[in-house]
Design a protein around this motif. Structure first.
Motif, mmCIF file in Angstrom:
data_model
loop_
_atom_site.group_PDB
_atom_site.id
_atom_site.type_symbol
_atom_site.label_atom_id
_atom_site.label_comp_id
_atom_site.label_asym_id
_atom_site.label_seq_id
_atom_site.Cartn_x
_atom_site.Cartn_y
_atom_site.Cartn_z
ATOM 1 N N ALA A 1 0.820 -1.267 -0.068
ATOM 2 C CA ALA A 1 0.034 0.140 0.012
ATOM 3 C C ALA A 1 0.785 1.234 0.056
ATOM 4 O O ALA A 1 0.430 2.301 -0.561
ATOM 5 N N LEU A 2 1.981 1.248 0.499
ATOM 6 C CA LEU A 2 3.010 2.362 0.848
ATOM 7 C C LEU A 2 4.008 2.379 -0.302
ATOM 8 O O LEU A 2 4.698 3.584 -0.503
ATOM 9 N N GLY A 3 4.118 1.376 -1.143
ATOM 10 C CA GLY A 3 5.269 1.303 -2.016
ATOM 11 C C GLY A 3 6.486 1.283 -1.463
ATOM 12 O O GLY A 3 7.572 1.841 -1.718
ATOM 13 N N ALA A 4 6.584 0.551 -0.233
ATOM 14 C CA ALA A 4 7.922 0.395 0.579
ATOM 15 C C ALA A 4 8.244 -0.914 0.595
ATOM 16 O O ALA A 4 7.516 -1.998 0.048
ATOM 17 N N SER A 5 9.229 -1.162 1.418
ATOM 18 C CA SER A 5 9.751 -2.701 1.470
ATOM 19 C C SER A 5 9.290 -3.048 2.782
ATOM 20 O O SER A 5 8.924 -2.347 3.884
ATOM 21 N N GLY A 6 9.471 -4.590 2.945
ATOM 22 C CA GLY A 6 8.753 -5.040 4.413
ATOM 23 C C GLY A 6 9.883 -4.698 5.288
ATOM 24 O O GLY A 6 9.328 -4.339 6.487
ATOM 25 N N ASN A 7 11.135 -4.585 5.168
ATOM 26 C CA ASN A 7 12.024 -3.990 6.070
ATOM 27 C C ASN A 7 11.882 -2.626 6.723
ATOM 28 O O ASN A 7 11.875 -2.382 7.757
ATOM 29 N N GLN A 8 11.441 -1.732 5.623
ATOM 30 C CA GLN A 8 11.153 -0.518 5.904
ATOM 31 C C GLN A 8 9.802 -0.263 7.002
ATOM 32 O O GLN A 8 9.967 0.540 7.773
ATOM 33 N N VAL A 9 9.077 -1.022 6.468
ATOM 34 C CA VAL A 9 7.726 -1.004 7.236
ATOM 35 C C VAL A 9 8.024 -1.551 8.675
ATOM 36 O O VAL A 9 7.501 -1.083 9.509
ATOM 37 N N ALA A 10 8.771 -2.655 8.916
ATOM 38 C CA ALA A 10 9.152 -3.166 10.256
ATOM 39 C C ALA A 10 9.754 -2.312 11.039
ATOM 40 O O ALA A 10 9.346 -1.947 12.079
ATOM 41 N N LEU A 11 10.683 -1.509 10.471
ATOM 42 C CA LEU A 11 11.450 -0.519 11.103
ATOM 43 C C LEU A 11 10.592 0.663 11.560
ATOM 44 O O LEU A 11 10.684 1.212 12.622
ATOM 45 N N ALA A 12 9.629 1.160 10.767
ATOM 46 C CA ALA A 12 8.825 2.093 11.080
ATOM 47 C C ALA A 12 7.826 1.814 12.078
ATOM 48 O O ALA A 12 7.567 2.602 12.800
ATOM 49 N N TRP A 13 7.367 0.606 12.142
ATOM 50 C CA TRP A 13 6.446 0.359 13.336
ATOM 51 C C TRP A 13 7.299 0.362 14.556
ATOM 52 O O TRP A 13 6.593 0.644 15.437
ATOM 53 N N LEU A 14 8.365 -0.241 14.731
ATOM 54 C CA LEU A 14 8.970 -0.072 16.006
ATOM 55 C C LEU A 14 9.333 1.615 16.430
ATOM 56 O O LEU A 14 8.996 1.731 17.631
ATOM 57 N N VAL A 15 9.598 2.363 15.473
ATOM 58 C CA VAL A 15 9.692 3.536 15.613
ATOM 59 C C VAL A 15 8.438 4.314 16.176
ATOM 60 O O VAL A 15 8.400 5.062 17.218
ATOM 61 N N HIS A 16 7.408 4.236 15.692
ATOM 62 C CA HIS A 16 6.128 4.536 15.937
ATOM 63 C C HIS A 16 5.760 4.060 17.552
ATOM 64 O O HIS A 16 5.211 4.659 18.118
ATOM 65 N N HIS A 17 6.248 2.992 17.971
ATOM 66 C CA HIS A 17 5.893 2.488 19.282
ATOM 67 C C HIS A 17 6.941 2.901 20.123
ATOM 68 O O HIS A 17 6.961 2.141 21.255
ATOM 69 N N TRP B 1 26.960 -0.761 1.365
ATOM 70 C CA TRP B 1 26.189 0.531 1.117
ATOM 71 C C TRP B 1 24.596 0.337 0.729
ATOM 72 O O TRP B 1 23.881 0.856 0.996
ATOM 73 N N GLU B 2 24.747 -0.932 -0.211
ATOM 74 C CA GLU B 2 23.270 -1.406 -0.680
ATOM 75 C C GLU B 2 22.306 -1.371 0.513
ATOM 76 O O GLU B 2 21.342 -1.149 0.495
ATOM 77 N N HIS B 3 22.974 -2.301 1.695
ATOM 78 C CA HIS B 3 21.912 -2.542 2.847
ATOM 79 C C HIS B 3 21.443 -1.237 3.261
ATOM 80 O O HIS B 3 20.273 -0.958 3.740
ATOM 81 N N TYR B 4 22.272 -0.236 3.454
ATOM 82 C CA TYR B 4 21.957 0.838 4.230
ATOM 83 C C TYR B 4 21.027 1.927 3.333
ATOM 84 O O TYR B 4 20.213 2.265 3.742
ATOM 85 N N GLU B 5 21.293 1.736 1.891
ATOM 86 C CA GLU B 5 20.451 2.544 1.043
ATOM 87 C C GLU B 5 18.777 2.004 1.112
ATOM 88 O O GLU B 5 17.922 2.743 0.830
ATOM 89 N N SER B 6 19.023 0.702 1.351
ATOM 90 C CA SER B 6 17.481 0.018 1.114
ATOM 91 C C SER B 6 16.971 0.110 2.462
ATOM 92 O O SER B 6 15.358 0.282 2.395
ATOM 93 N N ILE B 7 17.456 0.586 3.725
ATOM 94 C CA ILE B 7 16.732 0.766 4.897
ATOM 95 C C ILE B 7 16.556 2.279 4.860
ATOM 96 O O ILE B 7 15.436 2.863 5.444
ATOM 97 N N ALA B 8 17.144 3.105 4.640
ATOM 98 C CA ALA B 8 17.240 4.689 4.940
ATOM 99 C C ALA B 8 15.910 5.121 4.685
ATOM 100 O O ALA B 8 15.465 6.053 5.473
ATOM 101 N N PRO B 9 15.132 4.926 3.678
ATOM 102 C CA PRO B 9 13.622 5.420 3.676
ATOM 103 C C PRO B 9 12.846 5.256 4.819
ATOM 104 O O PRO B 9 11.938 6.020 5.038
ATOM 105 N N ALA B 10 13.200 4.345 5.619
ATOM 106 C CA ALA B 10 12.405 4.185 6.864
ATOM 107 C C ALA B 10 12.304 5.187 7.785
ATOM 108 O O ALA B 10 11.536 5.476 8.600
ATOM 109 N N PHE B 11 13.439 6.040 7.570
ATOM 110 C CA PHE B 11 14.037 7.042 8.827
ATOM 111 C C PHE B 11 12.706 8.105 8.774
ATOM 112 O O PHE B 11 12.510 8.515 9.629
ATOM 113 N N THR B 12 11.921 8.122 7.462
ATOM 114 C CA THR B 12 10.830 9.162 7.555
ATOM 115 C C THR B 12 9.691 8.547 6.860
ATOM 116 O O THR B 12 8.473 9.149 6.631
#
Length: 330
Positions: A278-294, A305-316
């Motif tokens: 629904a968000l056009g995001a990855s599963g890892n990004q959603v899981a990280l955002a959920w933790l931050v929200h809670h 670098w590729e690992h970091y780049e794939s995670i970074a969108p979850a920051f916001t």
């Protein structure tokens, strides 16, 4: 990146912490610098390492991560909130290496028999070595890495308090600890006017563990305790369980999955996939955002670098209420 208060200290740190465990070993210096620069550029400031990282890497003995961070932070130490750890340094490297098996499993009892422990002499010696490697005059957050029951808590807490009073450490924390022990630690510290833990670091993710109860994974009891003690923040390592939210084939092959496999995780993985789509995001990004929200401070530990780049969108990444409900009620 937003900032959150660490416990009730008045100290604010970035809502996602950068785990630096692999820097200096599996992650080479240029890549480490690129990741660190990008994280700082995104508003991050909470760095996490340990005096033992990463002894298991080829030709490593421990201390490599701290040493590299010391070089990378020259001229910008004041931009970061720096956490490191004591008590899991290795005293018998061949024995510790023999306890790590080629199939990815670890004889943790064998590894733990080589830990330096949390006695006063160890703490007083190792803090000086960490300060030297990190190129700094103080550590912002100093964790007891693995709870050491062979040493009286009074000895450990008194030694840590001495470091705080001397200005070598600002705050203390505990990692991989049972809830009843954490309560005892906190109570002893408050009763003796010693520095009390402001953070606990354990493994925690969106999936709920179904395997054996172990002190290194946050269970329902610890989460309940933390909800009643807002002066202690939860810093969650292995927050993405090595990336299993996006890689089904890897999920089935990694030992990490053994602690989570079951119908409950299947349902929660389906919820993550639905929200990600629904968000056009990855599963890892959603899981990280959920933790931050809670209110959890998740650690990320990208090796490349590729690992970091794939995670970074979850920051916001924001989770709308209707999608948050999908995750919370799975």
């Amino acid at each position: 990146m937003k900032k959150v208060e660490l416990g009730r200290t008045g100290q604010y740190v970035s809502q996602v912490s950068l785990g630096c465990m692999l820097m200096g070993t599996s992650t080479d210096e240029p890549t480490s610098k690129r990741i660190l620069d990008a994280y700082l550029g995104a508003g991050g400031d909470f760095l996490d390492t340990a005096n033992c990282y990463a002894w298991w890497a080829p030709d490593a003995t421990g201390g490599e991560s701290e040493t590299l961070l010391g070089r990378l932070l020259k001229g910008r130490r004041d931009r970061v909130f720096l956490a490191t750890k004591v008590s899991a340094g290795i005293t018998d490297l061949p024995a510790a290496r023999a306890a790590r098996h080629p199939d990815g499993t670890v004889d943790w009892a064998g590894v733990e028999r080589t830990f330096e422990g949390a006695g006063a002499a160890v703490i007083e010696r190792e803090v000086e070595l960490s300060l030297r490697r990190l190129g700094t005059d103080h550590i912002d957050l100093y964790y007891v890495h693995v709870d050491d029951r062979s040493v009286p808590l009074e000895e450990t807490l008194s030694a840590l308090d001495g470091l705080v009073r001397a200005g070598k450490v600002r705050y203390i924390g505990w990692s991989n600890v049972r809830t009843w022990r954490l309560e005892r630690i906190r109570s002893l510290a408050l009763a003796n006017d010693w520095a009390a833990p402001v953070a606990v670091q354990v493994q925690h993710s969106y999936l709920r563990p179904t395997g054996a109860d172990v002190p290194s994974i946050a269970g329902a009891e610890l989460l309940d305790w933390l909800s009643l003690h807002p002066d202690v923040s939860l810093a969650a390592y292995s927050s993405l369980l090595r990336g299993i939210y996006d890689d089904a084939a890897y999920r089935e092959s990694t030992p990490v999955w053994r602690s989570y496999a079951g119908p409950d995780s299947d349902a929660r993985l389906a919820a993550v996939a639905k929200v990600a789509s629904a968000l056009g995001a990855s599963g890892n990004q959603v899981a990280l955002a959920w933790l931050v929200h809670h209110g959890v401070i998740p650690l990320i530990g990208p090796r490349t670098w590729e690992h970091y780049e794939s995670i970074a969108p979850a920051f916001t990444l924001e989770l709308p209420e209707e999608l948050l409900s999908v995750l919370d009620n799975a």
